[in-house]
Design a protein around this motif. Structure first.
Motif, PDB file in Angstrom:
ATOM      1  N   UNK A   1      42.293  47.465  41.122  1.00 44.13           N
ATOM      2  CA  UNK A   1      43.418  46.857  40.391  1.00 44.13           C
ATOM      3  C   UNK A   1      43.479  45.344  40.591  1.00 44.13           C
ATOM      4  N   UNK A   2      42.955  44.889  41.743  1.00 44.95           N
ATOM      5  CA  UNK A   2      42.959  43.449  42.028  1.00 44.95           C
ATOM      6  C   UNK A   2      41.733  42.770  41.421  1.00 44.95           C
ATOM      7  N   UNK A   3      40.558  43.348  41.620  1.00 41.90           N
ATOM      8  CA  UNK A   3      39.336  42.689  41.127  1.00 41.90           C
ATOM      9  C   UNK A   3      39.290  42.639  39.604  1.00 41.90           C
ATOM     10  N   UNK A   4      39.937  43.617  38.942  1.00 42.35           N
ATOM     11  CA  UNK A   4      39.947  43.597  37.482  1.00 42.35           C
ATOM     12  C   UNK A   4      40.768  42.435  36.928  1.00 42.35           C
ATOM     13  N   UNK A   5      41.604  41.860  37.758  1.00 42.91           N
ATOM     14  CA  UNK A   5      42.412  40.725  37.323  1.00 42.91           C
ATOM     15  C   UNK A   5      41.673  39.396  37.454  1.00 42.91           C
ATOM     16  N   UNK A   6      40.596  39.372  38.231  1.00 39.82           N
ATOM     17  CA  UNK A   6      39.908  38.115  38.489  1.00 39.82           C
ATOM     18  C   UNK A   6      39.452  37.409  37.211  1.00 39.82           C
TER      19      UNK A   6
END
Length: 326
Positions: A108-113
């Motif tokens: 969920x975090x890396x997809x926001x990068x």
């Protein structure tokens, strides 16, 4: 079901606390230029600091956002799961993102990068793996890695969340000190509750004024002084001259000493038995500071004077306690 009623709970707790203590101590030698870079990026931020994280890291991220906001760095928490469903619109290119993920691979975090990069948002990673996806794509890296979790299965985030919490606090306090964030600034961020009362209330907000102030002239008798103390009900009176300059103070304690000397209450003027060097405060002084003076001097009453040392108020310790100043 408990398998062993004789289980050593305290031994387990000691092990957990020791491991988490060691995890925090291990952060110190790993503080490097990345920490400096993170601080510089936040200080240069013209927008807000957006803190994000999932699961247990999300809980730490919420706390970090709250700590930053209360210590002079405008910040809020962004849930990574909601970000891609509209909440990303809260970000602007002027913002800085602090992303928490111990593995550095939280989906969920890396997809926001890529979305952060497209917006031109600066990203600071707080992670346990510099070579992770999050670590590689961050503009600054905060190393919150731990050797092992306190969980005996090495699964439940325990040491890692403690380390992240401590590192986040270190970041917030470094920023606070760099900004010169003082007690008055802190008070404006915490106006509610006892903290706000301690930091915002002044003596002028609490003191007795006008006709409520007990005062007598230096030539008044001890008996007349006792009538004034009784009428005003504060347990003391101030002794002033014709221009209301403070000459002394007379308290319940002074009365006991007067009685021990068997002095004639009708003939002896109060100026002969008053305390001629009383402690005083100003109306603009913080109420908390006035309370500290009372505690240090072991007194319960203070005269309040203006810059010309004229009597403008009277203060009792109970007045401060009633207003929640502790």
């Amino acid at each position: 079901m408990i398998k062993d009623l004789d289980f050593d709970f305290r031994a387990s707790a000691r092990r957990t606390l020791t491991l988490e203590r060691d995890a925090v101590e291990a952060l110190v030698p790993r503080l490097d230029a990345g920490f400096d870079r993170a601080c510089q990026l936040v200080l240069a931020c013209q927008g807000r600091v957006v803190v994000t994280g999932m699961g247990k890291s999300g809980h730490i991220a919420r706390k970090l956002a709250a700590t930053l906001a209360s210590t002079g760095t405008p910040a809020f928490f962004l849930h990574p799961g909601e970000a891609s469903h509209g909440d990303l619109g809260m970000l602007t290119e002027r913002d800085v993102v602090i992303a928490l993920s111990h593995s550095g691979e939280t989906r969920e975090v890396t997809e926001l990068l890529p979305l952060f990069k497209r917006k031109g948002v600066v990203v600071i990673a707080l992670s346990g793996r510099r070579a992770s996806t999050l670590g590689r794509h961050a503009d600054a890296f905060l190393d919150g890695g731990v050797e092992k979790e306190a969980c005996p299965l090495n699964l439940a985030p325990t040491s890692s969340t403690t380390a992240a919490l401590a590192l986040g606090d270190a970041l917030a306090i470094a920023l606070l000190e760099a900004r010169g964030f003082g007690i008055e600034d802190f008070a404006l961020s915490h106006p509610g509750g006892s903290l706000g009362r301690q930091l915002l209330l002044t003596v002028a907000d609490v003191m007795h004024e006008g006709e409520e102030i007990p005062c007598v002239s230096p030539g008044d008798s001890v008996r007349d002084t006792l009538f004034e103390i009784t009428e005003k009900g504060l347990g003391f009176t101030c002794v002033v001259d014709a221009e209301r300059h403070l000459l002394g103070i007379y308290t319940d304690g002074d009365l006991r000493r007067t009685l021990d000397r068997r002095i004639d209450l009708d003939s002896v003027p109060i100026e002969e038995v008053m305390t001629s060097t009383p402690i005083s405060v100003t109306p603009s002084m913080l109420a908390a500071e006035a309370l500290r003076i009372m505690e240090k001097r072991n007194i319960t009453a203070l005269a309040v004077l203006d810059p010309e040392r004229r009597l403008v108020g009277a203060l009792k310790v109970q007045d401060l306690l009633n207003r929640g100043v502790v």
